[in-house]
Design a protein around this motif. Structure first.
Motif, PDB file in Angstrom:
ATOM      1  N   HIS A  34       0.851  -1.197   0.000  1.00 58.11           N
ATOM      2  CA  HIS A  34       0.000   0.000   0.000  1.00 58.11           C
ATOM      3  C   HIS A  34       0.886   1.245   0.000  1.00 58.11           C
ATOM      4  N   ASP A  36       0.975   5.285   0.084  1.00 61.49           N
ATOM      5  CA  ASP A  36       0.177   6.462   0.451  1.00 61.49           C
ATOM      6  C   ASP A  36       0.786   7.730  -0.130  1.00 61.49           C
ATOM      7  N   HIS A  67      -2.781   4.704  -2.970  1.00 63.92           N
ATOM      8  CA  HIS A  67      -3.850   5.475  -2.339  1.00 63.92           C
ATOM      9  C   HIS A  67      -3.514   6.959  -2.495  1.00 63.92           C
ATOM     10  N   MET A  69      -4.086  10.539  -1.773  1.00 67.08           N
ATOM     11  CA  MET A  69      -4.716  11.553  -0.898  1.00 67.08           C
ATOM     12  C   MET A  69      -4.295  12.909  -1.436  1.00 67.08           C
ATOM     13  N   ASP A 174      -8.556   1.071   6.033  1.00 64.29           N
ATOM     14  CA  ASP A 174      -7.213   1.663   6.165  1.00 64.29           C
ATOM     15  C   ASP A 174      -7.138   2.580   7.378  1.00 64.29           C
TER      16      ASP A 174
HETATM   17 ZN    ZN Z   1      -3.645   4.548   2.829  1.00 65.88          ZN
END
Ligand code: ZN
Ligand code: DX5
Length: 215
Positions: A34, A36, A67, A69, A174
């Motif tokens: 994963h 971020d 992911h 953001m 998450d």
């Molecule tokens: Zn995440």
């Protein structure tokens, strides 16, 4: 029932030794990694961009679960897809046109996901459930690793499980997840879990992944 997919987040890894940290994920037999991505605007923190992901891609065969953001992510999708992401998840709160963003991601032949922050109800993404490969429920306010799990997110997993009705999206969660809360999440119907600090702080990461993923 299939095993729970474990997706260790490198947010709490030691970036001075990133290669060795990623090797720990491979050795643990977790199938996903994963990643971020934080832009300092959508969340109050900055992490890394496509160059880091393409370097990881060169040395790693794990499924890269990215992911984003990031506020208004459309202009970045191409770069992150070409960096070698296997899946790109964007936030419904990030604007400006979530359906357009998801279709753009799919146009690169990779998986797409939508994520919701703790204050966003599942009903906001219901119209997107036919379009996405993954729904990522945030169980902390996005921005930092090592925060406490918010139990209200369990009901969102249950709701998404009941909305599936034959659809194949993966329900992921998450933030703040480890041995203390995995069982209730399995019962609620989770398919994949992101785990950062619990994974990297574990003494026996293979046993941790085994325990987290078994049904
Ligand atoms: Zn995440
Ligand atoms: C939070 C990130 C998470 C987080 C996971 O904004 O999306 O992936 O770093 O780390 P832990 O498991 O430590 O909460």
């Amino acid at each position: 029932m299939d095993k729970v997919i474990i997706s260790p987040s490198i947010m709490t890894a030691d970036f001075l030794n990133l290669g060795q940290e990623i090797k720990k994920v491979e050795d643990s037999k977790a199938p996903w990694l994963h990643l971020d991505v934080m832009d300092g605007t959508f969340v109050p923190n900055i992490s890394f961009g496509p160059k880091v992901i393409s370097d990881i891609r060169r040395g790693c065969s794990l499924f890269l679960d990215v992911h984003l953001m990031v506020e208004k992510p459309d202009h970045l999708i191409k770069a992150f897809a070409e960096a070698g992401s296997d899946s790109l998840t964007v936030h419904i709160e990030a604007g400006p046109d979530i359906v357009g963003t998801l279709k753009l991601i799919k146009s690169f032949g990779i998986q797409c996901g939508v994520s919701i922050k703790p204050a966003t109800p599942v009903s906001d993404i219901e119209p997107l459930l036919d379009l996405v490969d993954q729904v990522l429920v945030m169980s902390v306010e996005p921005g930092f690793g090592g925060q406490s799990f918010m139990p209200a997110s369990i009901d969102k997993v249950r709701e998404l499980a009941s909305l599936k009705r034959g659809r194949s999206y993966i329900i992921s969660i998450d933030g703040g997840i480890g041995l203390a809360n995995i069982d209730v999440l399995k019962q609620a119907g989770v398919d994949a879990v992101v785990t950062g600090s619990s994974f990297f702080n574990s003494d026996d990461r293979s046993a941790f992944v085994n325990r987290m993923s078994s049904r």
